[in-house]
Scaffold this motif. Structure first.
Motif, PDB file in Angstrom:
ATOM      1  N   THR B 146      49.115  30.425  41.192  1.00 49.23           N
ATOM      2  CA  THR B 146      48.390  31.683  41.423  1.00 49.23           C
ATOM      3  C   THR B 146      46.987  31.609  40.837  1.00 49.23           C
ATOM      4  OG1 THR B 146      50.458  32.885  41.375  1.00 49.23           O
ATOM      5  CG2 THR B 146      48.475  34.161  41.040  1.00 49.23           C
ATOM      6  N   ALA B 147      46.867  31.039  39.624  1.00 47.78           N
ATOM      7  CA  ALA B 147      45.558  30.937  38.984  1.00 47.78           C
ATOM      8  C   ALA B 147      44.608  30.122  39.854  1.00 47.78           C
ATOM      9  CB  ALA B 147      45.703  30.305  37.607  1.00 47.78           C
ATOM     10  N   LEU B 149      44.871  29.436  43.140  1.00 45.84           N
ATOM     11  CA  LEU B 149      44.617  30.066  44.444  1.00 45.84           C
ATOM     12  C   LEU B 149      43.662  31.244  44.327  1.00 45.84           C
ATOM     13  CD1 LEU B 149      47.962  30.213  46.423  1.00 45.84           C
ATOM     14  CD2 LEU B 149      45.920  28.903  46.918  1.00 45.84           C
ATOM     15  N   ALA B 150      43.932  32.124  43.369  1.00 42.31           N
ATOM     16  CA  ALA B 150      43.200  33.392  43.357  1.00 42.31           C
ATOM     17  C   ALA B 150      41.927  33.312  42.538  1.00 42.31           C
ATOM     18  CB  ALA B 150      44.104  34.496  42.818  1.00 42.31           C
ATOM     19  N   SER B 151      41.881  32.432  41.529  1.00 42.80           N
ATOM     20  CA  SER B 151      40.720  32.447  40.642  1.00 42.80           C
ATOM     21  C   SER B 151      39.840  31.207  40.819  1.00 42.80           C
ATOM     22  CB  SER B 151      41.197  32.562  39.203  1.00 42.80           C
ATOM     23  OG  SER B 151      40.084  32.675  38.350  1.00 42.80           O
ATOM     24  N   ARG B 153      40.024  28.772  42.955  1.00 41.12           N
ATOM     25  CA  ARG B 153      39.693  28.515  44.354  1.00 41.12           C
ATOM     26  C   ARG B 153      39.586  29.822  45.133  1.00 41.12           C
ATOM     27  NH1 ARG B 153      41.137  23.127  45.901  1.00 41.12           N
ATOM     28  NH2 ARG B 153      40.533  21.838  44.155  1.00 41.12           N
ATOM     29  N   GLY B 154      38.988  30.826  44.510  1.00 37.08           N
ATOM     30  CA  GLY B 154      38.905  32.135  45.143  1.00 37.08           C
ATOM     31  C   GLY B 154      38.187  32.108  46.481  1.00 37.08           C
TER      32      GLY B 154
END
Lengths: 145, 187
Positions: B146-147, B149-151, B153-154
């Protein structure tokens, strides 16, 4: 499938838990497997399940077309909006560190809203595709026959 | 990693058994003419793939595969099947050339894969580039996927979301126009 008693009863029992599981996957994505994409798909799958058993018309009453179409764009806008919020608060585009006084908390906040955006768009797209295909079958009755 | 040492042989066995089952599913898929069976078999293939991804410790991808590959796309394919005949027409030509082409591509890919580092090799280049920084976890989110994907590699995920949106918008544009042209009915 509308008149299948077993399906109707099992569907009524299961659908709330499918939707609850989708929400769990959404909010627990920081700690376990899952996240916005999976949650959106699972939520859409729950609605699709409902449409298969109770007919497309009833599903459209629960989640109307206008809402689904708004969801398509709203998710992307929410995602990009988080990026712009970072810009306005003095950081780079999609910089979450500036979203809160505490940088770590800002990261959490950014990830939360970004994941929400992904979930909304994915759920909307899945539902829209299903609605469009199902409506082409035989008038408006859809697959549930 | 210590936990995994003992289970390595069994894990390899499970992974290979799943791969064999997937190959079987593909063979049957290619031979089957009944489209309903094809849809069900592709669902079976997706579930095998999801199980394989769990065995490879990629639970996030496994979840997506199970939900999208086996769940929603099976329903969408069934919906499409509802609009056409359920028996595939016999092909006019013998598929030798396409078969040779895909066989050659497969062999090339296998040849290329021979040069890849071993699976889960900690010294592989991909694990020594940016991965150590991701694993320092400066965003303090326990699920590294999640880190990333969302942060970290935002931008990529914003692009992905836009792709999904574009796909949805494309479908809307295609199917809606037909309906307007054909008068009242959807054909």
């Amino acid at each position: 499938m509308r008149n299948d008693l077993v399906l109707r009863v099992v569907g009524k029992l299961l659908i709330p838990f499918i939707l609850l599981f989708a929400i769990y996957v959404q909010f627990h994505g920081d700690f376990g497997p899952g996240g916005g994409f999976q949650a959106g798909v699972i939520f859409a799958a729950g609605i699709v399940f409902y449409a298969l058993i109770f007919g497309l018309e009833n599903a459209r009453k629960v989640v109307p077309d206008a809402l689904v179409e708004a969801m398509l764009a709203a998710g992307v806008l929410l995602y990009a909006g988080v990026g712009v919020a970072g810009l306005l608060l003095g950081g780079n585009f999609l910089d979450y560190f500036v979203l809160d006084a505490d940088p770590i908390h800002g990261q959490h906040r950014g990830i939360f809203w970004v994941e929400a955006g992904v979930a909304v768009t994915v759920c909307g797209v899945m539902l829209k595709i299903f609605y469009m295909f199902a409506a082409r079958g035989d008038g408006a009755t859809g697959l549930g026959e | 990693m210590g936990r995994r040492r003992g289970g390595t042989i069994i894990e390899t066995l499970i992974i290979n058994a799943l791969l064999v089952l997937m190959a079987l599913a593909v063979l049957v898929l290619a031979r089957t003419r009944n489209l309903f069976a094809v849809v069900v078999l592709s669902g079976v293939y997706s579930f095998l793939m999801a199980t394989l991804l769990v065995a490879l410790d990629a639970v996030d991808v496994a979840m997506t595969e199970a939900a999208v590959g086996a769940g929603v796309s099976t329903v969408l394919l069934l919906g499409a099947l509802h609009l056409c005949k359920s028996e595939e027409a016999r092909p006019a030509h013998r598929p030798w050339l396409p078969l040779a082409l895909s066989g050659a591509t497969g062999l090339l890919l296998i040849y290329g894969a021979l040069d890849l580092p071993d699976f889960a090799d900690p010294a592989a280049p991909i694990h020594r580039h940016v991965a150590p920084r991701y694993l320092q976890n400066e965003v303090d989110v326990p699920n590294v996927v999640t880190a990333v994907l969302a942060s970290f590699r935002g931008y990529d995920t914003l692009g992905e979301t836009t792709v999904v949106f574009t796909a949805g918008a494309g479908i809307v544009a295609l199917l809606r126009r037909r309906r307007h042209k054909g008068g009242g009915d959807a054909q």
